[in-house]
Design a protein around this motif. Structure first.
Motif, PDB file in Angstrom:
ATOM      1  N   ASN A 149       0.826  -1.200   0.000  1.00  0.00           N
ATOM      2  CA  ASN A 149       0.000   0.000   0.000  1.00  0.00           C
ATOM      3  C   ASN A 149       0.868   1.260   0.000  1.00  0.00           C
ATOM      4  N   PHE A 150       1.963   1.252   0.782  1.00  0.00           N
ATOM      5  CA  PHE A 150       2.888   2.390   0.749  1.00  0.00           C
ATOM      6  C   PHE A 150       3.480   2.551  -0.645  1.00  0.00           C
ATOM      7  N   TRP A 151       3.836   1.429  -1.277  1.00  0.00           N
ATOM      8  CA  TRP A 151       4.386   1.511  -2.624  1.00  0.00           C
ATOM      9  C   TRP A 151       3.360   2.078  -3.602  1.00  0.00           C
ATOM     10  N   LEU A 152       2.097   1.636  -3.473  1.00  0.00           N
ATOM     11  CA  LEU A 152       1.052   2.160  -4.353  1.00  0.00           C
ATOM     12  C   LEU A 152       0.852   3.657  -4.154  1.00  0.00           C
ATOM     13  N   PHE A 153       0.952   4.090  -2.896  1.00  0.00           N
ATOM     14  CA  PHE A 153       0.626   5.484  -2.610  1.00  0.00           C
ATOM     15  C   PHE A 153       1.806   6.428  -2.832  1.00  0.00           C
ATOM     16  N   TYR A 154       3.007   6.017  -2.424  1.00  0.00           N
ATOM     17  CA  TYR A 154       4.153   6.919  -2.479  1.00  0.00           C
ATOM     18  C   TYR A 154       5.229   6.508  -3.485  1.00  0.00           C
ATOM     19  N   GLY A 155       5.386   5.212  -3.739  1.00  0.00           N
ATOM     20  CA  GLY A 155       6.539   4.740  -4.477  1.00  0.00           C
ATOM     21  C   GLY A 155       6.472   4.850  -5.981  1.00  0.00           C
TER      22      GLY A 155
END
Length: 145
Positions: free
Chosen positions: A84-90
Motif C-alpha cells: 500500500n505504501f508503494w502504491l501510494f508513495y513509491g
C-alpha cells in the motif's frame, strides 16, 4: 470506435482505483487483526482485566487462531501495508485529479486524502501490535517488571 477506446480507458481507471482501495482496506483490516490478536489482550491483562480477555476469546474464537498463527498474521499485514505504501508513495502517479474551477476539493482529492489517512492508521496499528507481540515481554523481563 473512439467511444470504445474512451470506455476502455474509463474502465481501466476504475479497476486501478478499485485495486488501490482494496489494498488499503485489506491492510487496515489485517493491521486491526494484529492489534486484536496481540496488543489489546496484552494491554487488558496488564491493567488487570484478564476476565475481559477471557470473555473476548469466548465471544470471538478466531482470536485464538490469530494468536496461534501470529507470525503469518504479521507477515501478511506487513506485506499488504508495504504494498500500500508503494502504491501510494513509491510509483509515479499516472492518474491526475481534475482541477475545480472554484478551488474546491474534488472527489479525487477527497479519496486521496482518506486513502492516506487509512494507510497511516494501518501502519501505526501494525506497529503497536508488533511492539506488544514481540517486544513488550522482553522489555518487561529486562526491566524486571
Amino acid at each position: 470506435m473512439e467511444f470504445i477506446n474512451v470506455l476502455t480507458i474509463e474502465i481501466m481507471g476504475v479497476l486501478k482505483s478499485l485495486k488501490q482501495d482494496f489494498v488499503s482496506i485489506a491492510s487496515l483490516f489485517t493491521s486491526v487483526s494484529t492489534l486484536l490478536c496481540c496488543a489489546l489482550p496484552s494491554l487488558l491483562v496488564a491493567v488487570g482485566m484478564g476476565a475481559v480477555v477471557a470473555g473476548m476469546v469466548s465471544d470471538f474464537p478466531a482470536l485464538i487462531w490469530l494468536s496461534k498463527y501470529k507470525e503469518w498474521t504479521f507477515l501478511i499485514a506487513g506485506i499488504l501495508i508495504g504494498f500500500n505504501f508503494w502504491l501510494f508513495y513509491g510509483r509515479k502517479r499516472d492518474q491526475a485529479c481534475e482541477i475545480d474551477e472554484f478551488g474546491n476539493e474534488t472527489p479525487c482529492d477527497t479519496a486521496a486524502r482518506w486513502s492516506k489517512i487509512i494507510l497511516w492508521v494501518s501502519f501505526w496499528l501494525y506497529i503497536l501490535g508488533l511492539f506488544s507481540a514481540y517486544l513488550l515481554l522482553p522489555i518487561q523481563q529486562f526491566l524486571g517488571l
